[in-house]
Design a protein around this motif. Structure first.
Motif, PDB file in Angstrom:
ATOM      1  N   PHE A 473       0.851  -1.182   0.000  1.00  0.00           N
ATOM      2  CA  PHE A 473       0.000   0.000   0.000  1.00  0.00           C
ATOM      3  C   PHE A 473       0.886   1.231   0.000  1.00  0.00           C
ATOM      4  O   PHE A 473       2.120   1.122   0.056  1.00  0.00           O
ATOM      5  CB  PHE A 473      -0.951  -0.020   1.201  1.00  0.00           C
ATOM      6  N   PHE A 474       0.246   2.418  -0.051  1.00  0.00           N
ATOM      7  CA  PHE A 474       1.035   3.631  -0.201  1.00  0.00           C
ATOM      8  C   PHE A 474       2.100   3.793   0.876  1.00  0.00           C
ATOM      9  O   PHE A 474       3.140   4.382   0.637  1.00  0.00           O
ATOM     10  CB  PHE A 474       0.133   4.868  -0.273  1.00  0.00           C
ATOM     11  N   HIS A 506      -3.408  -7.467  -0.571  1.00  0.00           N
ATOM     12  CA  HIS A 506      -4.001  -6.301  -1.204  1.00  0.00           C
ATOM     13  C   HIS A 506      -2.909  -5.451  -1.840  1.00  0.00           C
ATOM     14  O   HIS A 506      -1.814  -5.354  -1.303  1.00  0.00           O
ATOM     15  CB  HIS A 506      -4.789  -5.487  -0.166  1.00  0.00           C
ATOM     16  N   ILE A 507      -3.197  -4.871  -3.004  1.00  0.00           N
ATOM     17  CA  ILE A 507      -2.255  -3.948  -3.655  1.00  0.00           C
ATOM     18  C   ILE A 507      -3.023  -2.698  -4.006  1.00  0.00           C
ATOM     19  O   ILE A 507      -3.910  -2.740  -4.864  1.00  0.00           O
ATOM     20  CB  ILE A 507      -1.668  -4.548  -4.950  1.00  0.00           C
ATOM     21  N   ASP A 508      -2.709  -1.591  -3.377  1.00  0.00           N
ATOM     22  CA  ASP A 508      -3.483  -0.384  -3.683  1.00  0.00           C
ATOM     23  C   ASP A 508      -2.916   0.332  -4.911  1.00  0.00           C
ATOM     24  O   ASP A 508      -1.937  -0.115  -5.520  1.00  0.00           O
ATOM     25  CB  ASP A 508      -3.585   0.530  -2.456  1.00  0.00           C
ATOM     26  N   LEU A 509      -3.556   1.443  -5.283  1.00  0.00           N
ATOM     27  CA  LEU A 509      -3.177   2.113  -6.523  1.00  0.00           C
ATOM     28  C   LEU A 509      -1.722   2.559  -6.507  1.00  0.00           C
ATOM     29  O   LEU A 509      -0.987   2.404  -7.497  1.00  0.00           O
ATOM     30  CB  LEU A 509      -4.100   3.324  -6.740  1.00  0.00           C
ATOM     31  N   THR A 510      -1.269   3.133  -5.384  1.00  0.00           N
ATOM     32  CA  THR A 510       0.108   3.600  -5.288  1.00  0.00           C
ATOM     33  C   THR A 510       1.075   2.446  -5.547  1.00  0.00           C
ATOM     34  O   THR A 510       2.054   2.593  -6.286  1.00  0.00           O
ATOM     35  CB  THR A 510       0.361   4.197  -3.884  1.00  0.00           C
ATOM     36  N   GLN A 512       0.378  -0.364  -7.134  1.00  0.00           N
ATOM     37  CA  GLN A 512       0.253  -0.814  -8.524  1.00  0.00           C
ATOM     38  C   GLN A 512       1.118   0.049  -9.441  1.00  0.00           C
ATOM     39  O   GLN A 512       1.795  -0.442 -10.332  1.00  0.00           O
ATOM     40  CB  GLN A 512      -1.204  -0.739  -8.985  1.00  0.00           C
ATOM     41  N   ILE A 541      -8.412  -7.774  -8.830  1.00  0.00           N
ATOM     42  CA  ILE A 541      -8.253  -6.315  -8.905  1.00  0.00           C
ATOM     43  C   ILE A 541      -7.271  -5.913  -9.998  1.00  0.00           C
ATOM     44  O   ILE A 541      -7.559  -5.048 -10.811  1.00  0.00           O
ATOM     45  CB  ILE A 541      -7.774  -5.762  -7.537  1.00  0.00           C
TER      46      ILE A 541
END
Lengths: 569, 569
Positions: A473-474, A506-510, A512, A541
């Motif tokens: 995550f970020f 989980h992999i958030d946008l940042t 990714q 996702i």
């Protein structure tokens, strides 16, 4: 019973057992009588005429008894909502004006609406948003502000501001205008109240049994108020310049809609309302859940949100300011034997009686007595014990406490709370910002891959296999990025980089975007990026994103598949 | 070389290779000339006279060239610091006054001090504090505000406020006073600049090669400004009521200490300074790290903090407002062939030349041109693409984007940023608020314990073994508490509750208190709480606390030890 009646009549009332009636009646009566001085004082603290404290203990209490989640929690005006109301309205309305009272109710309405919406959205988990350190630091800072703000009534000078600096600088300016008699009365009352509270083992327990002493301690503030009223009448304190609360308007709170002409003003109150809703919910649910556990009942945070929300919403329409569950009034309620919310209905009757029958009787009461009452009761909220234990048991929580505490004193309640929250989130991110990334090798011919520093494993010159041991995550994507680049510098011959994603939930946008960047950087060096063991929900996702469609390498189901496919390239 | 000289002369200068000189000179010259209009415009956006834009591109740029972390990053006034300055100072000083300019520099000084302190404390990891969604949402919201605020110069009416609502309501009030000629000039300039930027494939590329077209596009705004100056002189726009920037004061920025008489004012600016420091750092390090990667150089976040900090600190002493690394000026610098910070020194010389030689030449330039320049360049910052991809790739990041974006428009920059951060932290906590807690049993006579739902394992009636699969902190302690109580309801016969802590890397104060409460609750039911497999670092923290000293059960090294000791009780 018809379903409409079933929905209108709360469970506790339908199942009411008459055996509970006597103790419910007593508890409601006791709470009603004992909280009158506090209620008057909190209204004054909120910048409102004293009578609003009684108003605030009527409609919201009825609604909470009807729809709330707790059987014994006593809601009503509390110190924290009072001072948050005062500091939230400071820039927008002048205390004592009608506009101010309308905005205080508007604020209660907004707090209620936010709580109710949060309940409908099932945001009860948000109660976990505030760490122990932040809430204790915030409440302690608010208690100091409240204490200092009440010096206004002991010294009879106009102290105003929203932070300690503000209070102290106005106090200094008016220091020469202190009214001596008011100060003497206030100090005597304060000393007696503090002695009653903190020296009760010497005062009451020397000649009373423990349970009587407890009640003597609880009744004493009321007795002191009575004595002050009598003295004030006999000695004509008012004509000697001692400010008294004067006649309380006769009658019940009336239905009042807020002026909605100025939407911009309401918008400006929204951040304050949001923070107040958070604090109301966190403090009330801490009270309610504690008592639910003690009584072996379950606690439903979303039910509590809805109940508090509707209590404040309806209160805002009937001249109430924002209310919450109070620890001390709930303790008195439970100690006095309350079993059901019927006790709260009795409390409401006491308030109504006070408004109708006794409102003239309170007129000679000096404001200094209300100030002293609040100052004496607020000291207990300054929570040095939690700071100490936080410092010993979790340094980062101690830092959150101090950030909220000092933030409140220097910048005021809202900013202080936000600073405390920021520090607690920062420490959370700091703790998870350096996740474990292990370079792994194959465990002798098996499908198992282990850390090369701990196991005797087989590696391949053209492969670099990295296992990422945390969700991305970020807060940690840059650290992970750096670790991967460092590992590549250690093994410059490796052309195929395999990231093992088994532990990534989980992999958030940042993150990714970080992996996309990494993919491009590797391509510039003619290296390829591969993934293995991506979990199903993660693949759902990222499967459709450029990260996968532009990947230079492949996605493998298992690391063994990846090694078999790539080791001989 | 002596060590003092070595410390005073930066590495890039000591190792300077003369082959880099020609491109460094050209790049510095190009950047210097091209950013003049922007610099003037950003000063106006910050509420300062245009000349402060040139001032802000001198001392901070020199200091960053000397001490900064990046070889090609061009620092200077940027749109975001300009509007944050304007909205931060709005409540405290009136635009156009000397006091305002002093406070703008004080703000730069405070931002610099905070960045420098953060660098000394090695808080570079804090860059990971802001998720991609929040930063894109914040910048997009700020861009909309900037766009609307510049209508002030196109319409020649006094638009003021700190949020979209504020801007629009003042705009409405003055709508009848719009100056037509100014509006026409502004709109023509805006349309030409937008066409130049977004239609360049049709405008320039039809008759120029791709690389010439790029330069034509970059030079066009400067040419347009020149044309406007000439037209303004010839047609006497000033006497027709078109506001022009007038004579720019001759000479260099001078050393000015902020008035420190009002500490309270400085304190009020501190929250704004803190948020600005965060934004300056995040945006600059995103620019610097991108270019470092492109050039195969390493990026040191703490070095970047120190460099930005000293640049702003020194700038604040020389009439500068807060500066940051700018994406567009860095792109021009790198594209023009800059190899070292020498290019920035040349840029500074261009600014000095402009201040000394050409300051009169700029006098006839209409403010409307500066407004149009900023409006045309700011459109690109409204980042709908990121919102779209966030919404597709990580719904929660999309929510953070929207929260920051809408928050900025409704509540202004500071509150909007805080709201965005809160939403991103809330989603983080939400994701980790429901950790996995598995009921486990013994794998046939071995020392292994596995989930009873997935494996054929042995259980013991009087034992309940729970494996906690996540670190415990305020964000999940209540959820874990509830799961443990639920598991106990499923297995009411179990007298000994064993929590397997192998996956718990940290237990914060909130979670420690939760476990203490759990211990007491179990004791009331005559059940005992045990721990197994507590990691060393966790035991170091909780070993001395009441949680362990008051524990009803025992701490076991392994789960097998616990089972062997407890199964036959």
């Amino acid at each position: 019973m018809s379903s409409i009646a079933a929905r209108l009549i709360p469970t506790w009332l339908r199942q009411y057992q008459l055996t509970a009636l006597p103790t419910d009646l007593v508890a409601g009566l006791v709470v009603g009588v004992l909280v009158i001085p506090q209620s008057l004082g909190y209204a004054v603290l909120a910048g409102l005429p004293p009578v609003y404290g009684l108003y605030s203990a009527i409609v919201p209490v009825l609604v909470y008894a009807w729809l709330g989640s707790s059987n014994v929690q006593a809601v009503g005006p509390v110190a924290i909502t009072a001072i948050m109301t005062a500091s939230g309205l400071l820039p927008y309305a002048e205390q004592g004006t009608e506009q101010y009272a309308l905005m205080a109710s508007l604020l209660a309405l907004m707090v209620g609406a936010l709580l109710w919406i949060a309940g409908r959205l099932k945001l009860g988990w948000i109660m976990q948003f505030i760490s122990r350190g932040v809430s204790a630091g915030f409440v302690s800072g608010a208690a100091v502000l409240i204490f200092v703000s009440q010096l206004k009534y002991l010294m009879a000078i106009p102290i105003a501001g929203s932070s300690l600096v503000g209070y102290l600088s106005t106090m200094q300016r008016y220091a020469s205008q202190v009214h001596p008699l008011t100060l003497v009365i206030g100090i005597i009352a304060f000393v007696l109240l503090v002695a009653n509270r903190y020296a009760s083992q010497w005062v009451w327990r020397t000649w009373l049994s423990s349970s009587y002493a407890k009640w003597a301690e609880r009744l004493f503030p009321l007795v002191l108020l009575g004595i002050a009223i009598v003295l004030s009448m006999l000695l004509h304190w008012n004509s000697l310049g001692v400010a008294t609360i004067g006649r309380i308007p006769h009658g019940l709170p009336s239905f009042t809609l807020p002026h909605m002409t100025d939407l911009q003003e309401a918008l400006k109150l929204l951040p304050t309302a949001g923070l107040m809703a958070l604090i109301v919910f966190v403090s009330s649910s801490s009270v309610a859940s504690t008592y639910a556990r003690l009584r072996g009942e379950s606690f439903d945070a979303n039910h509590e949100l809805t109940g508090l929300g509707l209590a404040n919403l309806s209160g805002g329409l009937f001249q109430s300011f924002a209310v919450a569950g109070g620890f001390s009034r709930t303790a008195i309620n439970a100690d006095s034997g309350a079993k059901t919310p019927l006790a709260s209905l009795v409390t409401v009757l006491v308030m109504i009686a006070a408004l109708i029958a006794f409102s003239n009787a309170l007129a000679p009461l000096p404001y200094a007595l209300l100030g002293a009452t609040i100052m004496a009761s607020i000291i207990g909220l300054i929570d040095i014990a939690t700071l100490k234990s936080a410092w010993q048991r979790d340094r980062l929580d101690g830092a959150s406490f101090l950030a909220a505490f000092v933030g409140v004193l220097i910048f005021g309640l809202n900013t202080g709370l936000v600073i405390g929250l920021m520090v607690s989130f920062a420490s959370l991110i700091w703790q998870s910002s350096k996740p474990h990334v292990a370079i792994v090798g194959q465990l002798g011919g098996t499908g198992h891959f282990r850390n090369i520093n701990r196991h005797d494993v087989v590696t391949f010159d053209n492969l670099l296999m990295l296992r990422i041991d945390e969700s991305l995550f970020f807060g940690n994507s840059e650290s992970v990025h750096r670790r991967i680049l460092n590992a590549m510098q250690q093994y410059p011959a490796a052309q195929e980089i395999i990231l093992i994603m088994a532990a990534v939930n989980h992999i958030d946008l940042t993150a990714q975007e970080m992996l996309s960047t990494l993919n491009k950087e590797l391509a510039l060096q003619n290296k390829r990026l591969h993934f293995s063991f991506i979990k199903g929900p993660v693949m759902d996702i990222i499967g459709q994103t450029p990260l996968i469609s532009e990947l230079s390498g492949q996605v493998y189901l298992s690391t063994l598949d990846a090694v078999d496919a790539l080791k001989d390239i």
